[in-house]
Motif scaffolding. Structure first.
Motif, PDB file in Angstrom:
ATOM      1  N   ILE A 153     -11.840  -2.064   6.303  1.00 49.96           N
ATOM      2  CA  ILE A 153     -10.586  -2.779   6.555  1.00 49.96           C
ATOM      3  C   ILE A 153     -10.305  -3.580   5.294  1.00 49.96           C
ATOM      4  CG2 ILE A 153      -9.415  -4.480   7.985  1.00 49.96           C
ATOM      5  CD1 ILE A 153     -11.391  -3.705  10.231  1.00 49.96           C
ATOM      6  N   VAL A 154      -9.288  -3.140   4.558  1.00 57.28           N
ATOM      7  CA  VAL A 154      -9.001  -3.733   3.256  1.00 57.28           C
ATOM      8  C   VAL A 154      -7.567  -4.247   3.240  1.00 57.28           C
ATOM      9  CG1 VAL A 154      -9.042  -3.370   0.757  1.00 57.28           C
ATOM     10  CG2 VAL A 154     -10.519  -1.970   2.237  1.00 57.28           C
ATOM     11  N   HIS A 155      -7.412  -5.528   2.938  1.00 57.68           N
ATOM     12  CA  HIS A 155      -6.084  -6.135   2.739  1.00 57.68           C
ATOM     13  C   HIS A 155      -5.977  -6.541   1.274  1.00 57.68           C
ATOM     14  CE1 HIS A 155      -6.603  -6.729   7.111  1.00 57.68           C
ATOM     15  NE2 HIS A 155      -5.296  -6.595   7.147  1.00 57.68           N
ATOM     16  N   ASP A 156      -4.776  -6.405   0.717  1.00 59.95           N
ATOM     17  CA  ASP A 156      -4.574  -6.886  -0.649  1.00 59.95           C
ATOM     18  C   ASP A 156      -4.120  -8.351  -0.610  1.00 59.95           C
ATOM     19  OD1 ASP A 156      -1.837  -6.837  -0.011  1.00 59.95           O
ATOM     20  OD2 ASP A 156      -1.345  -5.255  -1.445  1.00 59.95           O
ATOM     21  N   ASP A 157      -3.848  -8.915  -1.772  1.00 58.80           N
ATOM     22  CA  ASP A 157      -3.467 -10.332  -1.851  1.00 58.80           C
ATOM     23  C   ASP A 157      -2.159 -10.639  -1.127  1.00 58.80           C
ATOM     24  OD1 ASP A 157      -5.756 -10.883  -3.294  1.00 58.80           O
ATOM     25  OD2 ASP A 157      -4.746 -10.749  -5.242  1.00 58.80           O
ATOM     26  N   ASP A 158      -1.339  -9.619  -0.900  1.00 60.08           N
ATOM     27  CA  ASP A 158      -0.075  -9.808  -0.194  1.00 60.08           C
ATOM     28  C   ASP A 158      -0.207  -9.579   1.312  1.00 60.08           C
ATOM     29  OD1 ASP A 158       1.356 -10.397  -2.550  1.00 60.08           O
ATOM     30  OD2 ASP A 158       1.607  -8.250  -2.968  1.00 60.08           O
ATOM     31  N   GLY A 159      -1.437  -9.284   1.785  1.00 60.67           N
ATOM     32  CA  GLY A 159      -1.662  -9.071   3.208  1.00 60.67           C
ATOM     33  C   GLY A 159      -1.395  -7.665   3.682  1.00 60.67           C
ATOM     34  N   ARG A 160      -1.111  -6.743   2.724  1.00 60.38           N
ATOM     35  CA  ARG A 160      -0.903  -5.349   3.112  1.00 60.38           C
ATOM     36  C   ARG A 160      -2.245  -4.710   3.464  1.00 60.38           C
ATOM     37  NH1 ARG A 160       2.096  -2.789  -1.878  1.00 60.38           N
ATOM     38  NH2 ARG A 160       0.247  -3.750  -2.821  1.00 60.38           N
ATOM     39  N   LEU A 161      -2.207  -3.707   4.333  1.00 61.84           N
ATOM     40  CA  LEU A 161      -3.402  -3.025   4.809  1.00 61.84           C
ATOM     41  C   LEU A 161      -3.503  -1.650   4.163  1.00 61.84           C
ATOM     42  CD1 LEU A 161      -5.795  -2.938   6.890  1.00 61.84           C
ATOM     43  CD2 LEU A 161      -4.143  -1.900   8.485  1.00 61.84           C
ATOM     44  N   LEU A 162      -4.705  -1.285   3.745  1.00 63.66           N
ATOM     45  CA  LEU A 162      -4.957   0.023   3.150  1.00 63.66           C
ATOM     46  C   LEU A 162      -5.193   1.050   4.253  1.00 63.66           C
ATOM     47  CD1 LEU A 162      -5.540   1.773   0.637  1.00 63.66           C
ATOM     48  CD2 LEU A 162      -7.943   1.057   0.855  1.00 63.66           C
ATOM     49  N   LEU A 163      -4.396   2.118   4.255  1.00 65.47           N
ATOM     50  CA  LEU A 163      -4.573   3.226   5.191  1.00 65.47           C
ATOM     51  C   LEU A 163      -4.562   4.544   4.452  1.00 65.47           C
ATOM     52  CD1 LEU A 163      -2.268   2.372   8.254  1.00 65.47           C
ATOM     53  CD2 LEU A 163      -4.709   1.961   8.001  1.00 65.47           C
TER      54      LEU A 163
ATOM     55  N   ALA B 271       3.657  -5.200   6.868  1.00 61.51           N
ATOM     56  CA  ALA B 271       3.870  -5.271   8.312  1.00 61.51           C
ATOM     57  C   ALA B 271       4.998  -4.351   8.761  1.00 61.51           C
ATOM     58  CB  ALA B 271       4.159  -6.711   8.723  1.00 61.51           C
ATOM     59  N   GLU B 272       6.090  -4.311   8.003  1.00 62.17           N
ATOM     60  CA  GLU B 272       7.235  -3.491   8.387  1.00 62.17           C
ATOM     61  C   GLU B 272       6.884  -2.007   8.381  1.00 62.17           C
ATOM     62  OE1 GLU B 272      11.814  -2.599   6.912  1.00 62.17           O
ATOM     63  OE2 GLU B 272      10.743  -4.315   6.080  1.00 62.17           O
ATOM     64  N   ALA B 273       6.238  -1.527   7.319  1.00 66.31           N
ATOM     65  CA  ALA B 273       5.860  -0.113   7.227  1.00 66.31           C
ATOM     66  C   ALA B 273       4.827   0.246   8.295  1.00 66.31           C
ATOM     67  CB  ALA B 273       5.318   0.195   5.832  1.00 66.31           C
ATOM     68  N   PHE B 274       3.892  -0.663   8.549  1.00 67.78           N
ATOM     69  CA  PHE B 274       2.875  -0.431   9.571  1.00 67.78           C
ATOM     70  C   PHE B 274       3.521  -0.299  10.951  1.00 67.78           C
ATOM     71  CE2 PHE B 274      -0.291  -1.790  12.667  1.00 67.78           C
ATOM     72  CZ  PHE B 274      -1.390  -1.039  12.303  1.00 67.78           C
TER      73      PHE B 274
ATOM     74  N   ALA C 242      -6.728  -8.130  12.392  1.00 67.64           N
ATOM     75  CA  ALA C 242      -6.778  -7.437  11.109  1.00 67.64           C
ATOM     76  C   ALA C 242      -5.497  -6.646  10.803  1.00 67.64           C
ATOM     77  CB  ALA C 242      -7.983  -6.504  11.069  1.00 67.64           C
ATOM     78  N   LEU C 243      -4.410  -6.914  11.525  1.00 67.38           N
ATOM     79  CA  LEU C 243      -3.140  -6.269  11.226  1.00 67.38           C
ATOM     80  C   LEU C 243      -2.631  -6.717   9.866  1.00 67.38           C
ATOM     81  CD1 LEU C 243      -1.428  -6.714  14.696  1.00 67.38           C
ATOM     82  CD2 LEU C 243      -2.122  -4.525  13.680  1.00 67.38           C
ATOM     83  N   PRO C 244      -1.731  -5.939   9.254  1.00 65.90           N
ATOM     84  CA  PRO C 244      -1.110  -6.441   8.025  1.00 65.90           C
ATOM     85  C   PRO C 244      -0.417  -7.764   8.300  1.00 65.90           C
ATOM     86  CG  PRO C 244      -0.483  -4.153   8.425  1.00 65.90           C
ATOM     87  CD  PRO C 244      -1.210  -4.628   9.643  1.00 65.90           C
ATOM     88  N   ARG C 245      -0.411  -8.630   7.324  1.00 65.64           N
ATOM     89  CA  ARG C 245       0.202  -9.960   7.488  1.00 65.64           C
ATOM     90  C   ARG C 245       1.651  -9.811   7.944  1.00 65.64           C
ATOM     91  NH1 ARG C 245      -0.258 -12.734   2.359  1.00 65.64           N
ATOM     92  NH2 ARG C 245      -2.448 -12.818   2.876  1.00 65.64           N
TER      93      ARG C 245
END
Length: 139
Positions: A15-25, A108-111, A133-136
């Motif tokens: 589970i990887v988030h970047d500094d902007d809170g985006r989630l890696l999928l 969050a929007e794309a997720f 652990a959702l995207p910010r």
């Protein structure tokens, strides 16, 4: 009729988030879940620790070098038992490889759009929500 014992396969996920809170999928290139988006990860090789497997699998699937952090939770997808770990990126360049046909950072929007259109593996949204652990901004 008797019970059949199913051998479970130990797997890991990152589970990887970047500094902007985006989630890696990643988009899965093979079954199970072919064509759907999921956390990157895969099987733990014999003699390999979970942390070593997370580093290897994420490098193979995303091109990123990660540092595994705390254990987050476990998901059972017979016969796979997937142990997920929070990770942070140490380096590398995002590029899909191995069992992934694509790899992306999702805000969050794309997720939410992927969830609403049925493009995520079953149970991912509920699991990530339960693990906080959702995207910010999602939820």
């Amino acid at each position: 009729m008797g019970w059949v014992e199913v051998d479970r396969v130990r797997c890991v996920g990152g589970i990887v988030h970047d500094d902007d809170g985006r989630l890696l999928l990643i988009r899965r290139a093979h079954d199970p879940g072919r064509g759907l988006w999921s956390l990157p990860g895969g099987r733990v090789e014999p003699g390999e620790t979970d942390h070593a497997a997370v580093v290897r699998e994420l490098a193979e699937e995303t091109g990123l070098d990660v540092e595994p952090g705390p254990y987050t939770g476990t998901v059972l997808r017979e016969p796979f038992v997937i142990h997920d770990y929070a990770c942070r990126v140490r380096g590398g360049r995002l590029a899909a490889g191995d069992d992934a046909s694509d790899a992306r950072w999702l805000d969050a929007e794309a997720f939410t759009l992927m969830a609403d259109t049925g493009r995520l593996v079953e149970g991912l949204v509920d699991t990530l929500r339960a693990w906080n652990a959702l995207p910010r901004g999602a939820d």
